[in-house]
Design an enzyme around this catalytic site. Sequence first.
Site, PDB file in Angstrom:
ATOM      1  CE  LYS A 178      27.735   2.084  57.414  1.00  0.00           C
ATOM      2  NZ  LYS A 178      26.896   2.987  58.253  1.00  0.00           N
ATOM      3  N   GLY A 189      30.412   9.487  53.401  1.00  0.00           N
ATOM      4  CA  GLY A 189      29.916   8.522  52.427  1.00  0.00           C
ATOM      5  C   GLY A 189      31.000   7.687  51.786  1.00  0.00           C
ATOM      6  CD  GLU A 216      26.449   0.447  61.183  1.00  0.00           C
ATOM      7  OE1 GLU A 216      26.735   1.111  62.195  1.00  0.00           O
ATOM      8  OE2 GLU A 216      25.910   0.933  60.171  1.00  0.00           O
ATOM      9  CE  LYS A 217      19.198  -6.970  57.861  1.00  0.00           C
ATOM     10  NZ  LYS A 217      19.264  -8.304  57.218  1.00  0.00           N
ATOM     11  CG  HIS A 230      20.691  10.812  56.623  1.00  0.00           C
ATOM     12  ND1 HIS A 230      21.946  10.313  56.398  1.00  0.00           N
ATOM     13  CD2 HIS A 230      20.848  11.764  57.580  1.00  0.00           C
ATOM     14  CE1 HIS A 230      22.815  10.946  57.173  1.00  0.00           C
ATOM     15  NE2 HIS A 230      22.169  11.828  57.887  1.00  0.00           N
ATOM     16  CE  LYS A 243      23.687  14.512  55.522  1.00  0.00           C
ATOM     17  NZ  LYS A 243      24.017  15.140  56.824  1.00  0.00           N
ATOM     18  NE  ARG A 256      31.725  17.795  60.064  1.00  0.00           N
ATOM     19  CZ  ARG A 256      30.648  17.670  59.306  1.00  0.00           C
ATOM     20  NH1 ARG A 256      29.744  18.651  59.275  1.00  0.00           N
ATOM     21  NH2 ARG A 256      30.443  16.588  58.582  1.00  0.00           N
ATOM     22  CB  VAL A 274      26.777  21.391  54.846  1.00  0.00           C
ATOM     23  CG1 VAL A 274      26.402  22.174  53.593  1.00  0.00           C
ATOM     24  CG2 VAL A 274      28.238  20.959  54.783  1.00  0.00           C
ATOM     25  NE  ARG A 302      24.480  19.650  51.483  1.00  0.00           N
ATOM     26  CZ  ARG A 302      25.346  18.969  52.230  1.00  0.00           C
ATOM     27  NH1 ARG A 302      26.528  18.639  51.729  1.00  0.00           N
ATOM     28  NH2 ARG A 302      25.044  18.624  53.468  1.00  0.00           N
TER      29      ARG A 302
END
Length: 450
Positions: free
Chosen positions: A160, A167, A202-203, A210, A239, A293, A296, A339
Amino acid sequence: MPQIKKILIANRGEIALRIIRACRDMGIRTVAVYSTIDKNSAHVHLADESVCIGPGPAKDSYLNESAILTAALLTNSDAIHPGYGFLSERADFVEKVELHKLVWIGPNSSMIAKMGDKVQAKKTALKCGLPVVPGSDGSVDTLESALQWADKIGYPVMLKASAGGGGKGMRPVLNKEDMAEAFQMTKREAKAGFGDDTLYMEKLLLHPRHIEFQVLADQHGGVVIFGERDCSLQRKNQKVMEECPAASLTQKQRDDMIEVCRAAVKKMKYTNAGTLEFMFEDGKFYFLEMNTRLQVEHPVTEMVYGVDLVSEQIRVAQGEKLGYNQGNLVPSGHAIEFRINAEDPETFIPNPGTITQYNPPGGLGIRVDSAMYTGYTIPPTYDSLIAKLTVYAPNRTACIMRAQRALDEFIIEGVKTTIPLQQKLLKNKDVKTLNIDNHWLENFLAGDKK
């Protein structure tokens, strides 16, 4: 701290409208900023004042820090609300806002900087008692160190970008043979996309959900957690649907994590609204990141808890106490947000253009956040999200039934939208029975195209 009387909204579209409405409910005047191609946008006409801040491209307008600060000063605004995206998590911009004695409606610049860096955020999470995914204890700077960490963590792993988000800047590595190519590609993408090629590891969880927890904290030590949202239906880490509460959790899992999150937020001395995001697999939570913040998907939390989170943000920013504690927060019913993007529902290619007919659904338990109207031309310049349909009902089954009705009523003509996809998802047995994880939608779409 004096009461805020005028807020400049450093955003556009539905979130700008959302903030304007909260301000009107509180008797606060608003200033809209807009690019030249947004001059006919609804938020421009509904705000008390409006200021053009540049041409269409976001870098010349909604990301133009000096133009936004100048607009705030020229209109004698007391505060700036960033909404989400654009400048909402730019710590350097928040520093400038603070230097100009303007109120930033969000956490302070140092907190945004700390939680915006993924490596630093993970270290902070560990110190504050949040469970984390096994991974490197800092950045992974060389291929040799990447191979060593992967052996220690155990394949599969995820590379990452430390400065990544939304994403982007991440790549799975399933075995040792794939590491060299994946490491170089992720490093190049991180440098090109974020100006920083720092990576961490990360693993890789194979079947996670999520789950995220809405945070609100005042400047006097008051902290509440509004429960959780399940955002597992995602496409390319974006998402598609979100719901509150997460029906897959037991009450004990929910209560335990709320207390863990409350303790962590108190320890880090966080203020204003934020979201702690986790991966959930086999009954265990793993910290993913903190969004400093408004999210959405905040409407699902508002509908289940009956709280206006934007109004709460403003009250906290002007120094007020929350006025309630964790025990006062009692969720009721179930809410799902859909969305709606101006995209081809099969190829997901953006489909900007002029809306020839716009007729949103209505009725009990229906909320539509959108800046669309008949005759509006969607520009190709910005994100393709054009509406958020949020549906509330006493329970999840009733919510799905009501959502099917609402989606059937939702008429948008002139451009293609993702409404057909949302309709298809609600009819799927796995979605109805919660037999989903973060990878389910990608697999569904791949199978659906065969």
